[in-house]
Scaffold this motif. Sequence first.
Motif, PDB file in Angstrom:
ATOM      1  N   ALA A  91       0.850  -1.196   0.000  1.00  0.00           N
ATOM      2  CA  ALA A  91       0.000   0.000   0.000  1.00  0.00           C
ATOM      3  C   ALA A  91       0.884   1.243   0.000  1.00  0.00           C
ATOM      4  O   ALA A  91       1.442   1.628   1.021  1.00  0.00           O
ATOM      5  N   GLY A  92       1.036   1.874  -1.170  1.00  0.00           N
ATOM      6  CA  GLY A  92       1.933   3.022  -1.294  1.00  0.00           C
ATOM      7  C   GLY A  92       1.341   4.284  -0.714  1.00  0.00           C
ATOM      8  O   GLY A  92       0.216   4.670  -1.040  1.00  0.00           O
ATOM      9  N   ARG A  93       2.089   4.928   0.161  1.00  0.00           N
ATOM     10  CA  ARG A  93       1.700   6.235   0.688  1.00  0.00           C
ATOM     11  C   ARG A  93       2.177   7.316  -0.264  1.00  0.00           C
ATOM     12  O   ARG A  93       3.263   7.231  -0.849  1.00  0.00           O
ATOM     13  N   ALA A  94       1.407   8.365  -0.444  1.00  0.00           N
ATOM     14  CA  ALA A  94       1.751   9.467  -1.349  1.00  0.00           C
ATOM     15  C   ALA A  94       2.604  10.480  -0.582  1.00  0.00           C
ATOM     16  O   ALA A  94       2.100  11.198   0.280  1.00  0.00           O
ATOM     17  N   LEU A  95       3.894  10.532  -0.901  1.00  0.00           N
ATOM     18  CA  LEU A  95       4.834  11.405  -0.204  1.00  0.00           C
ATOM     19  C   LEU A  95       5.312  12.498  -1.145  1.00  0.00           C
ATOM     20  O   LEU A  95       5.662  12.227  -2.304  1.00  0.00           O
ATOM     21  N   ALA A  96       5.340  13.720  -0.653  1.00  0.00           N
ATOM     22  CA  ALA A  96       5.748  14.861  -1.481  1.00  0.00           C
ATOM     23  C   ALA A  96       6.679  15.759  -0.673  1.00  0.00           C
ATOM     24  O   ALA A  96       6.521  15.898   0.542  1.00  0.00           O
ATOM     25  N   PRO A  97       7.650  16.390  -1.344  1.00  0.00           N
ATOM     26  CA  PRO A  97       8.544  17.315  -0.638  1.00  0.00           C
ATOM     27  C   PRO A  97       7.844  18.638  -0.372  1.00  0.00           C
ATOM     28  O   PRO A  97       6.763  18.902  -0.931  1.00  0.00           O
ATOM     29  N   PRO A  98       8.430  19.496   0.450  1.00  0.00           N
ATOM     30  CA  PRO A  98       7.856  20.841   0.625  1.00  0.00           C
ATOM     31  C   PRO A  98       7.867  21.585  -0.700  1.00  0.00           C
ATOM     32  O   PRO A  98       8.731  21.369  -1.552  1.00  0.00           O
ATOM     33  N   ASP A  99       6.894  22.455  -0.895  1.00  0.00           N
ATOM     34  CA  ASP A  99       6.824  23.249  -2.120  1.00  0.00           C
ATOM     35  C   ASP A  99       8.068  24.108  -2.281  1.00  0.00           C
ATOM     36  O   ASP A  99       8.593  24.659  -1.307  1.00  0.00           O
ATOM     37  N   ALA A 100       8.530  24.219  -3.532  1.00  0.00           N
ATOM     38  CA  ALA A 100       9.599  25.170  -3.836  1.00  0.00           C
ATOM     39  C   ALA A 100       9.034  26.588  -3.788  1.00  0.00           C
ATOM     40  O   ALA A 100       7.834  26.802  -4.022  1.00  0.00           O
ATOM     41  N   GLU A 101       9.914  27.565  -3.495  1.00  0.00           N
ATOM     42  CA  GLU A 101       9.421  28.942  -3.355  1.00  0.00           C
ATOM     43  C   GLU A 101       8.880  29.504  -4.667  1.00  0.00           C
ATOM     44  O   GLU A 101       7.849  30.156  -4.693  1.00  0.00           O
ATOM     45  N   LEU A 102       9.579  29.244  -5.769  1.00  0.00           N
ATOM     46  CA  LEU A 102       9.213  29.861  -7.046  1.00  0.00           C
ATOM     47  C   LEU A 102       9.039  28.799  -8.122  1.00  0.00           C
ATOM     48  O   LEU A 102       9.648  28.872  -9.197  1.00  0.00           O
ATOM     49  N   GLY A 103       8.202  27.813  -7.845  1.00  0.00           N
ATOM     50  CA  GLY A 103       7.966  26.760  -8.813  1.00  0.00           C
ATOM     51  C   GLY A 103       7.368  27.268 -10.112  1.00  0.00           C
ATOM     52  O   GLY A 103       7.530  26.642 -11.160  1.00  0.00           O
ATOM     53  N   VAL A 104       6.703  28.423 -10.090  1.00  0.00           N
ATOM     54  CA  VAL A 104       6.069  28.956 -11.286  1.00  0.00           C
ATOM     55  C   VAL A 104       7.080  29.360 -12.345  1.00  0.00           C
ATOM     56  O   VAL A 104       6.744  29.476 -13.519  1.00  0.00           O
ATOM     57  N   LEU A 105       8.337  29.554 -11.974  1.00  0.00           N
ATOM     58  CA  LEU A 105       9.331  29.970 -12.955  1.00  0.00           C
ATOM     59  C   LEU A 105       9.677  28.862 -13.935  1.00  0.00           C
ATOM     60  O   LEU A 105      10.232  29.121 -15.006  1.00  0.00           O
ATOM     61  N   SER A 106       9.393  27.625 -13.590  1.00  0.00           N
ATOM     62  CA  SER A 106       9.779  26.491 -14.424  1.00  0.00           C
ATOM     63  C   SER A 106       8.558  25.655 -14.769  1.00  0.00           C
ATOM     64  O   SER A 106       7.717  25.386 -13.912  1.00  0.00           O
ATOM     65  N   ALA A 107       8.498  25.236 -16.045  1.00  0.00           N
ATOM     66  CA  ALA A 107       7.432  24.327 -16.471  1.00  0.00           C
ATOM     67  C   ALA A 107       8.000  22.978 -16.847  1.00  0.00           C
ATOM     68  O   ALA A 107       7.353  22.201 -17.549  1.00  0.00           O
ATOM     69  N   ALA A 108       9.219  22.677 -16.390  1.00  0.00           N
ATOM     70  CA  ALA A 108       9.879  21.425 -16.775  1.00  0.00           C
ATOM     71  C   ALA A 108       9.120  20.234 -16.221  1.00  0.00           C
ATOM     72  O   ALA A 108       8.656  20.249 -15.083  1.00  0.00           O
ATOM     73  N   GLU A 109       9.004  19.199 -17.033  1.00  0.00           N
ATOM     74  CA  GLU A 109       8.368  17.960 -16.595  1.00  0.00           C
ATOM     75  C   GLU A 109       9.366  17.025 -15.909  1.00  0.00           C
ATOM     76  O   GLU A 109       9.020  16.300 -14.988  1.00  0.00           O
TER      77      GLU A 109
END
Length: 473
Positions: A91-109
């Motif tokens: 059963a995989g838990r969904a883990l995510a890092p803290p948000d980056a401050e300026l994620g809007v500057l990059s649209a990289a996949e």
Amino acid sequence: MNGLWRREARLFLRAPGVAALLLVLLALCGLGAWNGAQRLEADRSRVAAAQSEDQAAFARKRAMLVELEAGRMQEGQFGSARKAHQAVLSAGRALAPPDAELGVLSAAEARPAPDLLKVSFLTRHRDQQPTLDDPSNRLDGPFDLSFVATWLAPLFLLFLTYDVLARDREQGSAALLASQGVSLARIVVARLGVRYLAVFAIVGGVALAAALFTEKGRPSAPALLAWLGGLALMLGVWCALSAAINARARNSAAAALALLSIWIASALLAPAVISVVVSAVAPPPDRLSGVLAMREIESDLNRRRAEVTAAYYAAKPQNRPVRQGDEYEHYFVTEMTPRTLAFDARFAPVAARMDAARVRQAEALRWASPASPSLALKLLTEDLAGGAPERRVRFLADVDAWQARWRAHFEPKLASMRPLTLADYDDKPDFMPRPEAAGARWGRIAGLLAALSIPFLLALAWAWRALRSAGPL
């Protein structure tokens, strides 16, 4: 002095095509910001949906266990909330890092730091988000604000500044300009300053608006100031170079050719050379060797599965099964579980070496970035947008620490085939990611700002010396 700047601003805005050019730059910045905001919103929605589904799945299992213990439900062969190997093993838990401050500057996949991992009791060492291992391969990418600021804004600025004095010489009006009681150096500085502020206001203003919109009016002020400072230094390099070239150029064509040659050498040639040198000095992690090591370990453990099982229960006799399970339970409990733990113990050093290689190459790129202001700004933007390999290392370290607690919580029940209780569900450890240490994070940012300051100061010194002796001819 203020009158000179106001006059130059009026002349600049009235020049044919300037308004249209600035509108094109504004449209490009807006499109880049839109792409970044769309990617950021999609990532956040995906993370929120995965985490919501994860919580709902465990809530359903807990409710099922309540029904089982109350005798209102019969336990089936599969999908039991009471059997640990069925309820929590995969059963995989969904883990995510803290948000980056300026994620809007990059649209990289493809980013070095994954924005979502599904981690269970089983090993996490699977390529859940394939990324480009070589950070130097990320010198370009999708159309976003990072692309516009790094590659397009300098070209717009050069187009607006290549003839601030050279055209006057070409048209024979430089002598008249020099006779107006204001030095040519001041006139050139005023012209460059007006053009610099126009480009900086458009790019920086759109970035500020995008950050305010995506962060609901609460963007990180230090991160914004760092990026705007980096943008100001990078644009300042090209303004200073324009001043130095115009102080010597006899005509606008020669000035444009010289500036374009410098841009090609700095923004295209230098990053390519740096990429080759850095890849030789600090090679990227070898994905093939990692895959081969993974397969070798898995094959070895599979061949020795009886030995691995025996070694596990010899080391932890308290976890020996309390009952004889069926063939299905025997495989998942007494074979897969010990092999999973043994695999992680052997493969973890391989994964750590690969992450260390990513970090070393990123550090080498930062050290080499003063040779290319565009590269330095790109690396600064990627870091503030959450793409630094160090962020990946911190996140995965937090994931490993959480998984160790998760395993310690469920392993006794899983390996011994004891039934789960409500306390097992209620006391399960939660994932709490930590932000990077401020000293390490801002040390990188300060280093990249220093990397941008070096070419800026050199170009400024050249421009100052050239303008001191600049004449009408």
